[in-house]
Design an enzyme around this catalytic site. Structure first.
Site, PDB file in Angstrom:
ATOM      1  N   GLU A 186      -5.251  -5.553  10.466  1.00 13.76           N
ATOM      2  CA  GLU A 186      -4.247  -4.523  10.733  1.00 13.76           C
ATOM      3  C   GLU A 186      -4.572  -3.819  12.051  1.00 13.76           C
ATOM      4  O   GLU A 186      -5.394  -2.892  12.075  1.00 13.76           O
ATOM      5  CB  GLU A 186      -4.255  -3.478   9.621  1.00 13.76           C
ATOM      6  CG  GLU A 186      -3.967  -4.022   8.249  1.00 13.76           C
ATOM      7  CD  GLU A 186      -3.398  -2.936   7.345  1.00 13.76           C
ATOM      8  OE1 GLU A 186      -2.258  -3.090   6.922  1.00 13.76           O
ATOM      9  OE2 GLU A 186      -4.072  -1.930   7.108  1.00 13.76           O
ATOM     10  N   GLY A 208       2.392   1.798  10.733  1.00 16.25           N
ATOM     11  CA  GLY A 208       3.340   2.913  10.605  1.00 16.25           C
ATOM     12  C   GLY A 208       4.036   3.273  11.904  1.00 16.25           C
ATOM     13  O   GLY A 208       4.692   4.309  11.992  1.00 16.25           O
ATOM     14  N   SER A 212       3.574  -2.549  10.307  1.00 17.84           N
ATOM     15  CA  SER A 212       5.022  -2.510  10.523  1.00 17.84           C
ATOM     16  C   SER A 212       5.721  -3.813  10.135  1.00 17.84           C
ATOM     17  O   SER A 212       6.672  -4.235  10.813  1.00 17.84           O
ATOM     18  CB  SER A 212       5.343  -2.115  11.973  1.00 17.84           C
ATOM     19  OG  SER A 212       4.843  -0.821  12.242  1.00 17.84           O
ATOM     20  N   ASN A 243       0.867  -1.185   0.000  1.00 16.18           N
ATOM     21  CA  ASN A 243       0.000   0.000   0.000  1.00 16.18           C
ATOM     22  C   ASN A 243       0.900   1.230   0.000  1.00 16.18           C
ATOM     23  O   ASN A 243       1.506   1.557   1.022  1.00 16.18           O
ATOM     24  CB  ASN A 243      -0.886  -0.021   1.255  1.00 16.18           C
ATOM     25  CG  ASN A 243      -1.704   1.253   1.401  1.00 16.18           C
ATOM     26  OD1 ASN A 243      -1.799   2.049   0.469  1.00 16.18           O
ATOM     27  ND2 ASN A 243      -2.292   1.441   2.578  1.00 16.18           N
ATOM     28  N   GLU A 264      -6.890   4.347   7.820  1.00 16.45           N
ATOM     29  CA  GLU A 264      -6.749   5.782   7.498  1.00 16.45           C
ATOM     30  C   GLU A 264      -8.024   6.310   6.850  1.00 16.45           C
ATOM     31  O   GLU A 264      -8.437   7.441   7.097  1.00 16.45           O
ATOM     32  CB  GLU A 264      -5.512   5.998   6.609  1.00 16.45           C
ATOM     33  CG  GLU A 264      -4.229   5.827   7.420  1.00 16.45           C
ATOM     34  CD  GLU A 264      -3.023   5.377   6.625  1.00 16.45           C
ATOM     35  OE1 GLU A 264      -3.020   5.496   5.389  1.00 16.45           O
ATOM     36  OE2 GLU A 264      -2.074   4.874   7.252  1.00 16.45           O
ATOM     37  N   HIS A 320      -9.484   0.671   4.950  1.00 13.77           N
ATOM     38  CA  HIS A 320      -8.193   0.923   5.608  1.00 13.77           C
ATOM     39  C   HIS A 320      -8.421   1.871   6.785  1.00 13.77           C
ATOM     40  O   HIS A 320      -9.254   2.783   6.712  1.00 13.77           O
ATOM     41  CB  HIS A 320      -7.200   1.523   4.605  1.00 13.77           C
ATOM     42  CG  HIS A 320      -5.811   1.555   5.145  1.00 13.77           C
ATOM     43  ND1 HIS A 320      -5.385   2.538   5.992  1.00 13.77           N
ATOM     44  CD2 HIS A 320      -4.756   0.703   4.983  1.00 13.77           C
ATOM     45  CE1 HIS A 320      -4.111   2.299   6.334  1.00 13.77           C
ATOM     46  NE2 HIS A 320      -3.720   1.189   5.733  1.00 13.77           N
ATOM     47  N   LYS A 327       0.075   4.281  -0.345  1.00 17.45           N
ATOM     48  CA  LYS A 327      -0.593   5.472   0.199  1.00 17.45           C
ATOM     49  C   LYS A 327      -0.347   6.671  -0.739  1.00 17.45           C
ATOM     50  O   LYS A 327      -0.276   6.492  -1.947  1.00 17.45           O
ATOM     51  CB  LYS A 327      -0.131   5.750   1.631  1.00 17.45           C
ATOM     52  CG  LYS A 327      -0.197   4.483   2.497  1.00 17.45           C
ATOM     53  CD  LYS A 327      -0.012   4.745   3.945  1.00 17.45           C
ATOM     54  CE  LYS A 327       0.060   3.411   4.685  1.00 17.45           C
ATOM     55  NZ  LYS A 327       0.044   3.552   6.110  1.00 17.45           N
TER      56      LYS A 327
HETATM   57  C1  PEP Z   1      -0.697  -0.048   6.100  1.00 20.73           C
HETATM   58  O1  PEP Z   1      -0.773   1.153   5.899  1.00 20.73           O
HETATM   59  O2  PEP Z   1      -1.612  -0.796   5.701  1.00 20.73           O
HETATM   60  C2  PEP Z   1       0.454  -0.572   6.818  1.00 20.73           C
HETATM   61  C3  PEP Z   1       0.425  -1.796   7.233  1.00 20.73           C
HETATM   62  O3  PEP Z   1       1.506   0.303   6.995  1.00 20.73           O
HETATM   63  P1  PEP Z   1       2.951  -0.047   7.657  1.00 20.73           P
HETATM   64  O4  PEP Z   1       3.441  -1.311   6.999  1.00 20.73           O
HETATM   65  O5  PEP Z   1       3.790   1.138   7.329  1.00 20.73           O
HETATM   66  O6  PEP Z   1       2.719  -0.244   9.113  1.00 20.73           O
END
Ligand code: PEP
Length: 251
Positions: free
Chosen positions: A166, A172, A213, A9, A96, A94, A11
Site C-alpha cells: 500500500e 484514501g 484507492s 478495511n 495509519e 497498516h 477502519k
Molecule cells: C487502506 O486503508 O488500507 C486503503 C487502501 O484505503 P483506501 O482504499 O481508502 O485508499
C-alpha cells in the site's frame, strides 16, 4: 495458483447496526461463490455479531489490530487469542498504525509472532511515502519493512501470511498507483525479498495484495497483473455496491 483475496478495511467506521446491515448485503452479493476469498475487517465492537451472521457464508472476518502482549494489565488492548475467537486474519503494520500510533517494525514483528501463535493470519501492510518514491527509495523502504517485520518468523505454510503493498500516498487519496508499476514492484522487490527469507517456492505461494484507492473502475487493471493477488480496500469497502463491484472484477 494463488487464489484472489479481496479484503475490506473498515477502519473506525460503522456502528454494530450499520455493520450488520452492510454485511447482510454482502452475504447476498457474495452468496456461496468460492473463486475469490473475501475478508472483512470491521471494528472490534462488531466482530462477535458479524461472526454469528457469517457462520454459513464463505466471507472471512479479520481484526484491524492486536496487542503484541498475550494477556494482562494492558488497558484498552485486545489480544491475539481474543481476536482469534472471531477472526481468521488480522491487519498488521497498516500505515495509519505506523504513522498515527508510532508502531515500529520491531513492534509489528512481535504482533506477527503473537498472531501466528494462535493461528491468526497476519496481513502485513508495507508501503512507501511519496517523498521516498520520488527519491527512488521505495524499493529499499519496502524491503526493509518486510525484512524487519518478518525477522525470525517461522512460516511453515505460505498460506498463513498475506502481504498488502500500500503506497502511503495512494491510501484514501483517490490517486492509485499504476497497475504496471505495482506489478513490477511486487515481482521485482516484494517476492525477491520474501524469497530471500524463505526461498523462492514459499515466496511464489504467498498472496500479495495492492491497496490504495481501489474502486470498481480501476480494480480490473490491478487484477490483470499476474503478480497482484487481490486488493486491500479502505473507503470503497464501506459501500456494498462498490465492494461487490470490486469483487466482480476478479471474475
Ligand atoms: C487502506 O486503508 O488500507 C486503503 C487502501 O484505503 P483506501 O482504499 O481508502 O485508499
Amino acid at each position: 495458483m494463488r487464489k484472489p483475496l479481496i479484503a475490506g478495511n473498515w477502519k473506525m467506521n460503522k456502528t454494530e447496526a450499520e455493520a450488520i446491515s452492510l454485511v447482510r448485503k454482502l452475504i447476498q452479493g457474495v452468496k456461496s461463490q468460492t473463486s475469490v476469498d473475501v475478508l472483512l475487517c470491521p471494528p472490534f465492537t462488531s466482530l462477535s455479531q458479524l461472526h454469528k451472521l457469517l457462520v454459513s457464508s464463505p466471507i472471512l472476518l479479520g481484526a484491524q489490530n492486536i496487542s503484541e502482549q498475550k494477556a494482562g494489565a494492558y488497558t484498552g488492548e485486545i489480544s491475539a487469542e481474543m481476536a482469534g475467537e472471531f477472526c481468521s486474519h488480522v491487519l498488521l503494520g497498516h500505515s495509519e498504525r505506523r504513522a498515527i500510533f508510532h508502531e515500529s517494525d520491531e513492534l509489528i514483528n512481535q504482533k506477527i509472532q503473537s498472531a501466528l501463535s494462535v493461528d491468526l493470519i497476519p496481513v502485513l501492510c508495507v508501503g512507501e511515502l511519496l517523498e521516498e518514491r520520488e527519491s527512488g527509495e521505495a524499493a529499499n523502504v519496502i524491503s526493509r519493512q518486510l525484512q524487519a517485520g518478518l525477522k525470525g518468523i517461522h512460516l511453515p505454510d505460505p498460506e498463513k501470511l498475506v502481504i498488502a503493498y500500500e503506497p502511503i500516498w495512494a491510501i484514501g487519496s483517490g490517486k492509485s498507483a499504476s497497475a504496471d508499476d505495482t506489478g513490477s514492484l511486487i515481482g521485482g522487490v516484494i517476492r525477491p525479498t520474501l524469497a530471500g527469507i524463505w526461498g523462492d517456492d514459499t515466496s511464489q505461494k504467498i498472496r500479495v495484495l495492492y491497496g490504495g484507492s481501489v474502486n470498481p473502475g480501476n480494480a480490473r487493471g490491478f487484477f490483470s497483473q499476474s503478480e497482484i493477488d487481490g486488493a486491500l480496500v479502505g473507503g470503497a469497502s464501506l459501500s456494498a455496491d462498490k465492494f461487490l463491484g470490486i469483487i466482480e472484477q476478479t471474475f
